[in-house]
Each structure stands twice: as C-alpha cells, then as structure tokens.
Design a protein around this motif. Structure first.
Motif, PDB file in Angstrom:
ATOM      1  N   TRP A  67      16.523  64.047   1.197  1.00 41.32           N
ATOM      2  CA  TRP A  67      16.034  64.937   2.252  1.00 41.32           C
ATOM      3  C   TRP A  67      15.032  64.236   3.161  1.00 41.32           C
ATOM      4  O   TRP A  67      15.129  64.306   4.377  1.00 41.32           O
ATOM      5  CB  TRP A  67      15.405  66.169   1.614  1.00 41.32           C
ATOM      6  CG  TRP A  67      14.998  67.245   2.558  1.00 41.32           C
ATOM      7  CD1 TRP A  67      15.785  68.193   3.138  1.00 41.32           C
ATOM      8  CD2 TRP A  67      13.670  67.495   3.046  1.00 41.32           C
ATOM      9  NE1 TRP A  67      15.039  69.026   3.944  1.00 41.32           N
ATOM     10  CE2 TRP A  67      13.742  68.615   3.907  1.00 41.32           C
ATOM     11  CE3 TRP A  67      12.433  66.888   2.826  1.00 41.32           C
ATOM     12  CZ2 TRP A  67      12.619  69.136   4.541  1.00 41.32           C
ATOM     13  CZ3 TRP A  67      11.320  67.399   3.457  1.00 41.32           C
ATOM     14  CH2 TRP A  67      11.421  68.517   4.314  1.00 41.32           C
ATOM     15  N   PHE A  68      14.058  63.548   2.585  1.00 43.92           N
ATOM     16  CA  PHE A  68      13.086  62.818   3.403  1.00 43.92           C
ATOM     17  C   PHE A  68      13.613  61.461   3.827  1.00 43.92           C
ATOM     18  O   PHE A  68      13.504  61.071   4.994  1.00 43.92           O
ATOM     19  CB  PHE A  68      11.762  62.635   2.651  1.00 43.92           C
ATOM     20  CG  PHE A  68      10.851  61.634   3.308  1.00 43.92           C
ATOM     21  CD1 PHE A  68      10.174  61.959   4.480  1.00 43.92           C
ATOM     22  CD2 PHE A  68      10.696  60.354   2.785  1.00 43.92           C
ATOM     23  CE1 PHE A  68       9.351  61.031   5.105  1.00 43.92           C
ATOM     24  CE2 PHE A  68       9.877  59.420   3.399  1.00 43.92           C
ATOM     25  CZ  PHE A  68       9.200  59.761   4.559  1.00 43.92           C
ATOM     26  N   GLY A  80      10.695  72.314   5.974  1.00 46.49           N
ATOM     27  CA  GLY A  80      11.425  71.880   7.158  1.00 46.49           C
ATOM     28  C   GLY A  80      12.897  72.248   7.034  1.00 46.49           C
ATOM     29  O   GLY A  80      13.249  73.208   6.332  1.00 46.49           O
ATOM     30  N   PRO A  81      13.783  71.505   7.698  1.00 50.11           N
ATOM     31  CA  PRO A  81      15.219  71.814   7.665  1.00 50.11           C
ATOM     32  C   PRO A  81      15.743  71.943   6.237  1.00 50.11           C
ATOM     33  O   PRO A  81      15.486  71.087   5.388  1.00 50.11           O
ATOM     34  CB  PRO A  81      15.843  70.605   8.376  1.00 50.11           C
ATOM     35  CG  PRO A  81      14.768  70.080   9.256  1.00 50.11           C
ATOM     36  CD  PRO A  81      13.484  70.309   8.515  1.00 50.11           C
ATOM     37  N   VAL A 123      -2.796  76.965   0.949  1.00 50.85           N
ATOM     38  CA  VAL A 123      -1.575  76.177   0.742  1.00 50.85           C
ATOM     39  C   VAL A 123      -1.803  74.743   1.205  1.00 50.85           C
ATOM     40  O   VAL A 123      -2.619  74.472   2.081  1.00 50.85           O
ATOM     41  CB  VAL A 123      -0.358  76.778   1.484  1.00 50.85           C
ATOM     42  CG1 VAL A 123      -0.064  78.183   0.980  1.00 50.85           C
ATOM     43  CG2 VAL A 123      -0.565  76.770   2.992  1.00 50.85           C
ATOM     44  N   ASN A 124      -1.086  73.837   0.572  1.00 55.19           N
ATOM     45  CA  ASN A 124      -1.097  72.420   0.944  1.00 55.19           C
ATOM     46  C   ASN A 124       0.335  72.011   1.219  1.00 55.19           C
ATOM     47  O   ASN A 124       1.128  71.802   0.286  1.00 55.19           O
ATOM     48  CB  ASN A 124      -1.685  71.584  -0.196  1.00 55.19           C
ATOM     49  CG  ASN A 124      -3.130  71.938  -0.491  1.00 55.19           C
ATOM     50  OD1 ASN A 124      -4.026  71.622   0.294  1.00 55.19           O
ATOM     51  ND2 ASN A 124      -3.368  72.610  -1.615  1.00 55.19           N
ATOM     52  N   LEU A 125       0.691  71.935   2.497  1.00 56.67           N
ATOM     53  CA  LEU A 125       2.070  71.699   2.898  1.00 56.67           C
ATOM     54  C   LEU A 125       2.144  70.665   4.016  1.00 56.67           C
ATOM     55  O   LEU A 125       1.149  70.386   4.687  1.00 56.67           O
ATOM     56  CB  LEU A 125       2.722  73.012   3.380  1.00 56.67           C
ATOM     57  CG  LEU A 125       2.799  74.164   2.371  1.00 56.67           C
ATOM     58  CD1 LEU A 125       3.207  75.449   3.080  1.00 56.67           C
ATOM     59  CD2 LEU A 125       3.789  73.843   1.251  1.00 56.67           C
ATOM     60  N   ILE A 126       3.333  70.133   4.216  1.00 55.99           N
ATOM     61  CA  ILE A 126       3.582  69.251   5.356  1.00 55.99           C
ATOM     62  C   ILE A 126       5.024  69.442   5.797  1.00 55.99           C
ATOM     63  O   ILE A 126       5.939  69.554   4.963  1.00 55.99           O
ATOM     64  CB  ILE A 126       3.297  67.771   5.012  1.00 55.99           C
ATOM     65  CG1 ILE A 126       3.455  66.884   6.267  1.00 55.99           C
ATOM     66  CG2 ILE A 126       4.185  67.278   3.873  1.00 55.99           C
ATOM     67  CD1 ILE A 126       2.955  65.459   6.076  1.00 55.99           C
ATOM     68  N   HIS A 127       5.231  69.509   7.100  1.00 58.39           N
ATOM     69  CA  HIS A 127       6.585  69.651   7.644  1.00 58.39           C
ATOM     70  C   HIS A 127       7.260  68.287   7.685  1.00 58.39           C
ATOM     71  O   HIS A 127       6.604  67.248   7.833  1.00 58.39           O
ATOM     72  CB  HIS A 127       6.508  70.246   9.049  1.00 58.39           C
ATOM     73  CG  HIS A 127       7.840  70.713   9.578  1.00 58.39           C
ATOM     74  ND1 HIS A 127       8.744  69.843  10.162  1.00 58.39           N
ATOM     75  CD2 HIS A 127       8.424  71.940   9.591  1.00 58.39           C
ATOM     76  CE1 HIS A 127       9.818  70.525  10.523  1.00 58.39           C
ATOM     77  NE2 HIS A 127       9.653  71.793  10.190  1.00 58.39           N
ATOM     78  N   GLN A 128       8.582  68.300   7.551  1.00 57.13           N
ATOM     79  CA  GLN A 128       9.341  67.049   7.574  1.00 57.13           C
ATOM     80  C   GLN A 128       9.037  66.220   8.820  1.00 57.13           C
ATOM     81  O   GLN A 128       8.950  64.986   8.754  1.00 57.13           O
ATOM     82  CB  GLN A 128      10.842  67.343   7.508  1.00 57.13           C
ATOM     83  CG  GLN A 128      11.714  66.102   7.383  1.00 57.13           C
ATOM     84  CD  GLN A 128      13.193  66.429   7.526  1.00 57.13           C
ATOM     85  OE1 GLN A 128      13.682  66.695   8.631  1.00 57.13           O
ATOM     86  NE2 GLN A 128      13.909  66.420   6.413  1.00 57.13           N
ATOM     87  N   GLY A 167       6.753  61.344  10.710  1.00 54.71           N
ATOM     88  CA  GLY A 167       5.840  60.800  11.717  1.00 54.71           C
ATOM     89  C   GLY A 167       4.765  59.911  11.118  1.00 54.71           C
ATOM     90  O   GLY A 167       4.415  58.861  11.683  1.00 54.71           O
ATOM     91  N   ILE A 168       4.236  60.287   9.979  1.00 59.52           N
ATOM     92  CA  ILE A 168       3.206  59.483   9.318  1.00 59.52           C
ATOM     93  C   ILE A 168       3.788  58.161   8.833  1.00 59.52           C
ATOM     94  O   ILE A 168       3.165  57.097   8.973  1.00 59.52           O
ATOM     95  CB  ILE A 168       2.569  60.283   8.157  1.00 59.52           C
ATOM     96  CG1 ILE A 168       1.634  61.346   8.742  1.00 59.52           C
ATOM     97  CG2 ILE A 168       1.826  59.372   7.186  1.00 59.52           C
ATOM     98  CD1 ILE A 168       1.057  62.308   7.723  1.00 59.52           C
TER      99      ILE A 168
END
Length: 273
Positions: free
Chosen positions: A22-23, A171-172, A193-198, A203-204
């Motif tokens: 996925w990533f 994310g998707p 919450v501790n989240l990050i979008h794809q 980007g990082i």
C-alpha cells in the motif's frame, strides 16, 4: 547522443523499494513521476507484470528469518526502502526482526543508504507527548518486534541508520470512516489520534531523498490530533456510514510529535487530519 545519455545517467538516483504494498507502491509511483529509476520487489510472481506496467523495474524477492533469495542487482541502489510491516495476529510475528536482519545483512555492501519504515507503535500509551528523543517503550507485540528490528538495524548500520516511524496510515482504500462504523461503547473516545495520510507519508519519504537527510529517526505523524470520537464520527458521516458511539473518557493515550521532520526535512503537511 551518447554523451548526453552518459550525462543523464550520472545524475540518475536509483531507488529500490522492498515491499510494493500500500505504501511502497504509492512511493514508487511518485518517484517514477519525479524521474527516479525505481526497482520494486514482490514475493508474488503474478505481481511482476503489474510493477512493470507502472514503469517499475520488477524483482522477485523471497526472504525468511534465515535467508534471502533475490537477484543482488535489486539491492544495488543509492537508497533502499524497506517497507515490510510485521504481520499482526500471525505466528510469523516473532520472526519479523530476524527477517529484517536477513535483508539488512544481504543489502549491507550493496545499498548506499537504507531507510527502514517503522511505526510509532514503539511508543507506549503513557499519557504524554513523545518525539524522537523519547525512549521507546512498546506495549504491544507488534511494537516490540518493530523496535527489535530498529535495534538490529542500528547495530548493522551504526553511522547511517535512517528510520521513518509512521503513525496510523489512512488514505486510498483505508477509509477511516469504516474503522468504527456502526459500533457502540467504543472506549477512550476523548484520546487524541495519531495518524498520517498516504500523501504525507509519501511526501516525507520524497523530501528525505531530496534533502539527503539520512542517518536520523523521523516520526511521521500529522501535527493535528483531534479526539478519537470527533475524528471517526466525522469520517463516518462524510462517507455515509453508520455513526459510531464512543465512551467519553480519556484513559490510555499518547501524542506523537516530530522535531526532526520540521528541522531536517522542512516538510509541510498537505492533508489536515
């Protein structure tokens, strides 16, 4: 023409991505669009054609806790991303650190830089804010094996150990509205919450390559931390799902922050959580 091609090749950045899931696949596609040369791995023969269709050089890589079966050319890269998360609720979970160790040992003299994709699960819910200077203290089985893999990595690459710890990925195909839709009496509704979008996860990773800011650990988590009940209720509503019901309590929690992402990458998040 030959001279022009030679000049072009000398500026090419060769990236290998172990684990085009996925990533990993999203990262590969982004890098292809930025004119990187990308090699991608899979353990499935059927997926080789899909990778090739995305202009990713496909490689079949099989690995266990004892060995790696692969074309060594896959690991010959300016940067190798290891994107192999542990399989939760699996009998294979205890083998995860040894699998990572096998991969790292195989790549040691071939990859110029190695980036291990890890997780913020290395931090326990200790009712406080944590950052890259905080001592990891995992309180889950998956967190413990991920931290064990990080430690092995640092032992093998003591001077050039780059780790990206992702918070919960959305994310998707990972619609957060589905996580608790229709459920009742969900505990800890007031915890952050501790989240990050794809988009930001990719980007990082890209910014890391652009800055060549290797040799550090990065917490990759959105700087926004809404309450669990607010975030997931809104996510369910906006996607037409049954709204969950939470218990208004705040027991076990943490807030994951990063001091290294802004300082060394200067990355600005695109998606507001």
């Amino acid at each position: 023409m030959i001279q022009d091609n030679t000049k072009y090749e000398s500026n090419v950045k060769n990236i290998s991505i172990l684990g085009c899931g996925w990533f990993g696949l999203a990262l590969a596609k982004k890098l292809i669009g930025l004119n990187y040369v990308v090699k991608g791995s899979t353990t499935s023969q059927d997926k080789l054609t899909m990778l090739e269709a995305e202009n990713i050089q496909p490689f079949l890589v099989d690995f266990t806790a004892e060995s790696v079966k692969a074309d060594p050319a896959f690991f010959e890269a300016d940067t190798l991303f290891i994107c192999i998360p542990p399989k939760r609720n699996s009998t294979e979970l205890p083998d995860y650190p040894n699998k990572i160790n096998s991969i790292l040992t195989f790549a040691k003299d071939k990859s110029k830089h190695v980036v291990l994709i890890s997780s913020t699960s290395v931090y326990a819910d200790e009712k406080k804010t944590v950052n890259e200077t905080s001592k990891p203290n995992p309180d889950t089985d998956s967190g413990r094996v991920v931290l064990a893999a990080e430690i092995l990595f640092k032992e093998l690459f003591p001077e050039n150990c780059t780790v990206i710890r992702f918070a919960g990925l959305i994310g998707p195909d990972r619609n957060p509205g589905r996580f608790f839709a229709g459920k009742n009496n969900i505990p800890n509704g007031l915890v952050p919450v501790n989240l990050i979008h794809q988009t930001d996860a990719v980007g990082i990773a890209v910014k890391l390559l652009e800055k060549q800011a290797f040799g550090r650990t990065y917490n990759a988590c959105s700087p926004n931390h809404p309450a669990k009940m607010d975030f997931y209720t809104y996510a369910a509503k906006t996607t037409g799902l049954v709204v969950p019901e939470f218990i208004s309590e705040k027991k076990d929690w943490k807030i994951v922050e990063s001091i290294n992402v802004p300082e060394f990458l200067g990355y600005e998040f695109e998606v507001v959580i």
